[in-house]
Design an enzyme around this catalytic site. Sequence first.
Site, PDB file in Angstrom:
ATOM      1  N   CYS A  85       0.820  -1.079   0.320  1.00 37.52           N
ATOM      2  CA  CYS A  85       0.065  -0.093   0.137  1.00 37.52           C
ATOM      3  C   CYS A  85       0.964   1.127   0.070  1.00 37.52           C
ATOM      4  CB  CYS A  85      -0.889   0.071   1.229  1.00 37.52           C
ATOM      5  SG  CYS A  85      -2.048  -1.273   1.210  1.00 37.52           S
ATOM      6  N   CYS A  88     -12.481   0.434   9.123  1.00 35.30           N
ATOM      7  CA  CYS A  88     -11.884   0.035   8.143  1.00 35.30           C
ATOM      8  C   CYS A  88     -11.861   0.724   6.791  1.00 35.30           C
ATOM      9  CB  CYS A  88     -12.309  -1.317   7.668  1.00 35.30           C
ATOM     10  SG  CYS A  88     -12.375  -2.321   9.288  1.00 35.30           S
ATOM     11  N   SER A  89     -10.849   1.238   5.995  1.00 31.46           N
ATOM     12  CA  SER A  89     -11.025   1.864   4.738  1.00 31.46           C
ATOM     13  C   SER A  89     -11.394   0.840   3.851  1.00 31.46           C
ATOM     14  CB  SER A  89      -9.329   2.301   4.386  1.00 31.46           C
ATOM     15  OG  SER A  89      -8.695   1.206   4.356  1.00 31.46           O
ATOM     16  N   ILE A 120     -12.503  -0.773  -0.216  1.00 27.53           N
ATOM     17  CA  ILE A 120     -11.931  -1.263  -1.409  1.00 27.53           C
ATOM     18  C   ILE A 120     -12.319  -0.411  -2.557  1.00 27.53           C
ATOM     19  CG2 ILE A 120     -12.327  -3.151  -3.040  1.00 27.53           C
ATOM     20  CD1 ILE A 120     -12.735  -4.994  -0.767  1.00 27.53           C
ATOM     21  N   LYS A 172      -9.722   6.140   5.005  1.00 27.85           N
ATOM     22  CA  LYS A 172     -11.016   5.967   5.549  1.00 27.85           C
ATOM     23  C   LYS A 172     -12.245   6.168   4.830  1.00 27.85           C
ATOM     24  CE  LYS A 172     -13.831   4.130   8.305  1.00 27.85           C
ATOM     25  NZ  LYS A 172     -14.667   3.884   6.718  1.00 27.85           N
ATOM     26  N   HIS A 182      -9.190   3.881  -0.658  1.00 25.57           N
ATOM     27  CA  HIS A 182      -7.854   3.495  -0.496  1.00 25.57           C
ATOM     28  C   HIS A 182      -7.698   2.501  -1.770  1.00 25.57           C
ATOM     29  CE1 HIS A 182      -4.167   2.033   0.590  1.00 25.57           C
ATOM     30  NE2 HIS A 182      -4.674   1.013   1.521  1.00 25.57           N
TER      31      HIS A 182
END
Lengths: 386, 386
Positions: free
Chosen positions: B84, B207-208, B210, B329, B333
Amino acid sequence: MREVAIVGAAETRFGKSELSYRELAVEAARGALEDAGAEPGQVEALFLGSYSPGTFVHQEHVAPLIASELGLSHIPSTRVENACASGATAFVSGMMAIAAGLYDVVLVVGAEKMTSTPVAETTRILAEAADWENESKVGLTFPGAFALMAQAYLHKYGYGREILDAVAIKNHANALANPYAQFHKAITAEDIANSPMVADPLTLYDCSPISDGAAAILLVAGDAARNFAKPAVRVLGFGQASDSLALYRRPDLTTLPAARQAAQRAYRMAGVSPRDISLAEVHDCFTIAEIIATEDLGFFEPGEGGEAARAGATSRDGQIPVNPSGGLKAKGHPVGATGVGQLVEATFQLRGEAGGRQIDGVELALTHNVGGSGATCVVTILGRAA
Amino acid sequence: MREVAIVGAAETRFGKSELSYRELAVEAARGALEDAGAEPGQVEALFLGSYSPGTFVHQEHVAPLIASELGLSHIPSTRVENACASGATAFVSGMMAIAAGLYDVVLVVGAEKMTSTPVAETTRILAEAADWENESKVGLTFPGAFALMAQAYLHKYGYGREILDAVAIKNHANALANPYAQFHKAITAEDIANSPMVADPLTLYDCSPISDGAAAILLVAGDAARNFAKPAVRVLGFGQASDSLALYRRPDLTTLPAARQAAQRAYRMAGVSPRDISLAEVHDCFTIAEIIATEDLGFFEPGEGGEAARAGATSRDGQIPVNPSGGLKAKGHPVGATGVGQLVEATFQLRGEAGGRQIDGVELALTHNVGGSGATCVVTILGRAA
């Protein structure tokens, strides 16, 4: 640009290995450090060339993995991917890092673990280095792409497949003297004639194999080179160039424009010409690729590379020895390792350490590493320590 | 080192996109060139950060693909992968290439196309950025890894999950003013309490997401910066560091040593300290990661980042605005794009072009891009044109 030298070089044997991806990379990296008489703690940055460890062994983010396995946890570590030219591209990154003045000692590793994947899947994974949407998805895998190049070349210049035979026979013969080579098996034109057709005119013996392997070199700033155990091999020039992934966009299938451009840049930086080169390690992923390479690199005029191969001009005692290591064809082709492996071989030759495959009087060695069907090419020119 | 400036910046909207991988990358790259008033022909090299296009969209060797789509066929083009942190690592490569004196004008692109892959497969693909053999193969995917960090942090410093809520609520609020953000949805602590648990204590809103997306910047040698349309943003410092992929090898789960080392290197190169920073775009792949980042970057002492988040010290009008873009977030991402997207946001803020999310009086902006669970970290410090 700041001077850079290679002071350490090592590779694993190429071929089917019991070692894992990380074990292969670590073996080569430790070998290069030992060769240089260097401690791991001297390394300031790591560049790792690898094509597709995510698909081959479910492991991405491999650069810090290998750095960590070497005990180099906190140094900057970076993976570089340019298909089968990932290794030489990692070398270019290492060169830039030293030339920028950021570091004096950089470890460059190339690695791939391919044989634990089923062969049909490997063919698909490799085809992802070509234009998937437009060509490989509909069936143009690499044997097909290079078969098109071979057909175009043979047709344009009126050759038969004996020029391809000459490359395969020579490279298998050269590999007999290379302990790192995947194949130690001399072959004849009859063997080739009796081998399975892969993509007309390319038979099994025209294709480089699927291989595991790793290679590593230790690069240092020129003024630091004297602090290491082995004679420094000087990096005199390098060039990198790109092209369309898709073959349908190329006006001519008998040359790789990226190879010509990369070579021009490398020759210009080194201030030398093709006739100055003592030997070349070139990217013979298929036999036709070696013939085209010898033209793109300026050793022969367009159309004359085939005759040169047939006549032995590229053999060990010819005008320009090409692939004394055995090349991708017989040394093997663990894709991310290949470009670094070429630099390892050139280093051994320039130091006079190539054993039974040593070429006499090597002053300048050239390497030529191709990604895909020529969408990336990196050419380097190395010289003996002054 | 040679001075380098950012003269062009652009990104696609992050989120689920109808565009393909190559279309996303091309849109961002063309945007950065237009932003700079530059022609494609001025670009001398391309660096592309991408995590796993081979597994996500069956396309490796993406750097020459994108170069070719932009009409830049023969320039050197290189893909860089550090999970990442691939985007910021590509930026570091671009910096090195200019600093080495090889080029004056370099295009840096980050891209990922993730939403065309089934979600369970995406979780596996992302887990390949962790230590597959030792951890992810047996089930430790990233939500689990960051949940372990969150548990360790909450336990060590005696916090409840309200500090995580504070990060999620702030970043969702910030994203409301960001037209490039994936989510335009304010959330409350009640929404979080009612959301599904992913890996205790991390819920869906920790969670960030998809995402698909791409971002690009045009880097130029400092002395060339005046030839472009927009005010130059100066690259004052950067640092990159690595660590073990495996969590079991880390002595402490409440800090990322690679982030601390990268930050130290960036501060030292820039000659500034944490208190000089006007705003920071940090890698909040999970809410806990933002809190740890604010400590690793020196904005707060160990253990105080949680209270700072709760008390609003990282909000738009707080002591140090963190993720005014909405962060991973809420901005989204697309992993290879994220680090370049942070640089794009910092550039917009330093130029006063951030619209409704503009922070007043921005003099220095910091970006913090993490690979995996901290095995790579890149920190950059950018400043307004003098």
